[in-house]
Design a protein around this motif. Structure first.
Motif, PDB file in Angstrom:
ATOM      1  N   ASP A 178       2.973  35.937 -73.374  1.00  0.00           N
ATOM      2  CA  ASP A 178       2.901  37.223 -74.064  1.00  0.00           C
ATOM      3  C   ASP A 178       1.636  37.951 -73.616  1.00  0.00           C
ATOM      4  OD1 ASP A 178       2.829  39.365 -75.775  1.00  0.00           O
ATOM      5  OD2 ASP A 178       3.059  38.195 -77.608  1.00  0.00           O
ATOM      6  N   ASP A 180       0.749  40.820 -74.337  1.00  0.00           N
ATOM      7  CA  ASP A 180       0.162  41.616 -75.420  1.00  0.00           C
ATOM      8  C   ASP A 180      -0.791  40.781 -76.260  1.00  0.00           C
ATOM      9  OD1 ASP A 180       1.495  43.941 -74.735  1.00  0.00           O
ATOM     10  OD2 ASP A 180       3.227  43.480 -76.004  1.00  0.00           O
ATOM     11  N   PHE A 181      -0.624  39.454 -76.204  1.00  0.00           N
ATOM     12  CA  PHE A 181      -1.532  38.557 -76.924  1.00  0.00           C
ATOM     13  C   PHE A 181      -2.656  38.063 -76.022  1.00  0.00           C
ATOM     14  CE2 PHE A 181      -3.071  34.406 -78.136  1.00  0.00           C
ATOM     15  CZ  PHE A 181      -3.375  34.582 -79.468  1.00  0.00           C
ATOM     16  N   TRP A 182      -2.294  37.583 -74.832  1.00  0.00           N
ATOM     17  CA  TRP A 182      -3.287  37.111 -73.864  1.00  0.00           C
ATOM     18  C   TRP A 182      -3.831  38.337 -73.135  1.00  0.00           C
ATOM     19  CZ3 TRP A 182      -4.581  31.991 -73.947  1.00  0.00           C
ATOM     20  CH2 TRP A 182      -3.696  31.136 -74.614  1.00  0.00           C
ATOM     21  N   THR A 183      -4.929  38.866 -73.649  1.00  0.00           N
ATOM     22  CA  THR A 183      -5.476  40.123 -73.147  1.00  0.00           C
ATOM     23  C   THR A 183      -6.806  39.883 -72.434  1.00  0.00           C
ATOM     24  OG1 THR A 183      -6.473  40.495 -75.325  1.00  0.00           O
ATOM     25  CG2 THR A 183      -4.337  41.532 -74.899  1.00  0.00           C
ATOM     26  N   ARG A 249      -4.126  29.356 -80.422  1.00  0.00           N
ATOM     27  CA  ARG A 249      -3.997  30.367 -79.355  1.00  0.00           C
ATOM     28  C   ARG A 249      -5.124  31.390 -79.378  1.00  0.00           C
ATOM     29  NH1 ARG A 249       0.875  33.769 -78.482  1.00  0.00           N
ATOM     30  NH2 ARG A 249       0.487  34.313 -80.639  1.00  0.00           N
ATOM     31  N   LYS A 250      -5.495  31.866 -80.548  1.00  0.00           N
ATOM     32  CA  LYS A 250      -6.519  32.916 -80.632  1.00  0.00           C
ATOM     33  C   LYS A 250      -7.845  32.428 -80.086  1.00  0.00           C
ATOM     34  CE  LYS A 250      -8.746  36.073 -83.909  1.00  0.00           C
ATOM     35  NZ  LYS A 250      -8.799  36.514 -85.336  1.00  0.00           N
ATOM     36  N   GLU A 278      -1.783  32.131 -68.436  1.00  0.00           N
ATOM     37  CA  GLU A 278      -2.658  32.527 -69.544  1.00  0.00           C
ATOM     38  C   GLU A 278      -4.009  32.996 -69.031  1.00  0.00           C
ATOM     39  OE1 GLU A 278      -0.619  29.353 -72.696  1.00  0.00           O
ATOM     40  OE2 GLU A 278      -2.569  28.919 -71.784  1.00  0.00           O
TER      41      GLU A 278
END
Length: 355
Positions: A178, A180-183, A249-250, A278
């Protein structure tokens, strides 16, 4: 796009929830969410305790209750093996009874042989994703009939090639993350390594390379092999090398985004390498061993690869990798490693097998 009712088969051993036991669990979690966002009705078969945020209905995992006499029998396998066997056997028998009323397609993301061996008993199409190099149990299951009714996908060209003898027509549908999450992160002065603490992932080799390059390193991931960790990894910690634990994840995305480069050190033919995707999504270039699918993901402007197992060569590449462009790394993730593309490909495949 038509809506599909999908039975998504995952691990019966590890719940699909954070912190993930490994890349397979992380992939299944992301795929379930992406399919649900597209409107598909996903029911998940996974170990109890899987993440309720998936908004899927959890299919039951049945545990065997064995008598003392059965447990004492000389043929009794390990408790874990028996539990997994019973869980998948129960699932496939349930799907054989009335699966066609509840589902349009079964998508098997597990590593177990029974969903393949028993696919001919189902009246709905079965897709199996090959996530690992060939295993004897799965090759045996594929050969139980003259024409295996399963549609196979592989997570990379490398993995498809490894299965060529048994599955000559596996479709390549790469895993995705994703974006949009892994920025993108800010980068930093040190290196990062993430993954399961097992010999085939080679964290001890990453430590040796970082030390040889004189660059600090932080490692994160579950200790899946305690003996290996205690004998091969723990003695190398300290002096700029730190193990930070098994992160959600965060926290992991923040750690990876604050590194100058990510080390990826497989000692086996890595089927895909989710940690590579990632890292790239976080804008972090990759420096690793040329094993498995890494060369499919990386380009020279976002990653550098050393010969397999060559710690000295890897150490020499580290300073160059740390200078690679973070925007180039992010761009590669967006164009090649997107979970949206993975979900699009599977949505199209679901439509095709239902015709």
């Amino acid at each position: 796009m038509s809506i599909a009712r999908v039975a998504l088969i995952a691990s019966a051993r590890f719940p699909i929830t954070e912190p993930f036991a490994g890349g397979l669990e992380a992939h299944t979690w992301g795929l379930a969410r992406a399919l649900t966002r597209r409107g598909h009705r996903v029911e998940l078969f996974a170990a109890p305790g899987s993440d309720p945020v998936l908004e899927t209905r959890e299919l039951p995992v049945r545990r065997a209750v064995l008598s003392p006499a059965a447990r004492a029998d000389a043929s009794m396998p390990s408790h874990t093996w028996m539990e997994e066997h019973h869980a998948y056997l129960g699932l496939m028998l349930d799907l054989a009874r009335d699966g066609e009323r509840r589902f349009d397609v079964v998508h098997n993301n597990s590593l177990h042989y029974l969903p393949v061996a028993m696919a001919s008993a189902l009246s709905i199409p079965v897709i199996t994703t090959l996530h690992t190099p060939p295993t004897p149990w799965l090759e045996s299951a594929i050969q139980t009939s003259d024409a295996c009714p399963v549609v196979f996908t592989a997570v990379s060209r490398c993995t498809a090639s490894a299965w060529q003898q048994t599955v000559p027509e596996a479709l390549v549908v790469r895993n995705g993350i994703d974006t949009d999450f892994w920025t993108p992160g800010s980068g930093g002065p040190g290196l990062v390594w993430s993954g399961r603490m097992v010999p085939e992932k080679g964290p001890h080799l990453a430590i040796r390379a970082a030390r040889a390059a004189g660059v600090p390193l932080r490692l994160a991931g579950p200790v899946s092999d305690e003996q290996y960790f205690e004998t091969q990894v723990a003695p190398l910690l300290g002096g700029g090398v730190q193990y930070v634990g098994h992160l959600g994840r965060k926290e992991l995305a923040q750690l990876v985004g604050r590194a100058a480069a990510a080390l990826v050190t497989p000692s086996w033919d890595e089927p895909y390498g989710l940690v590579v995707a990632e890292a790239l999504a976080c804008g972090t270039p990759v420096c690793g061993f040329d094993r498995g699918a890494l060369a499919e993901i990386l380009t020279p402007d976002c990653g550098l690869l050393a010969p397999p197992g060559d710690v000295a060569a890897l150490a020499e590449l580290i300073p160059r990798a740390m200078r690679l462009g973070r925007r180039d790394a992010r761009r590669r993730a967006e164009t090649f490693c997107s979970l949206e593309r993975t979900a699009d490909d599977y949505t199209a495949l679901y439509e095709e097998v239902r015709r």
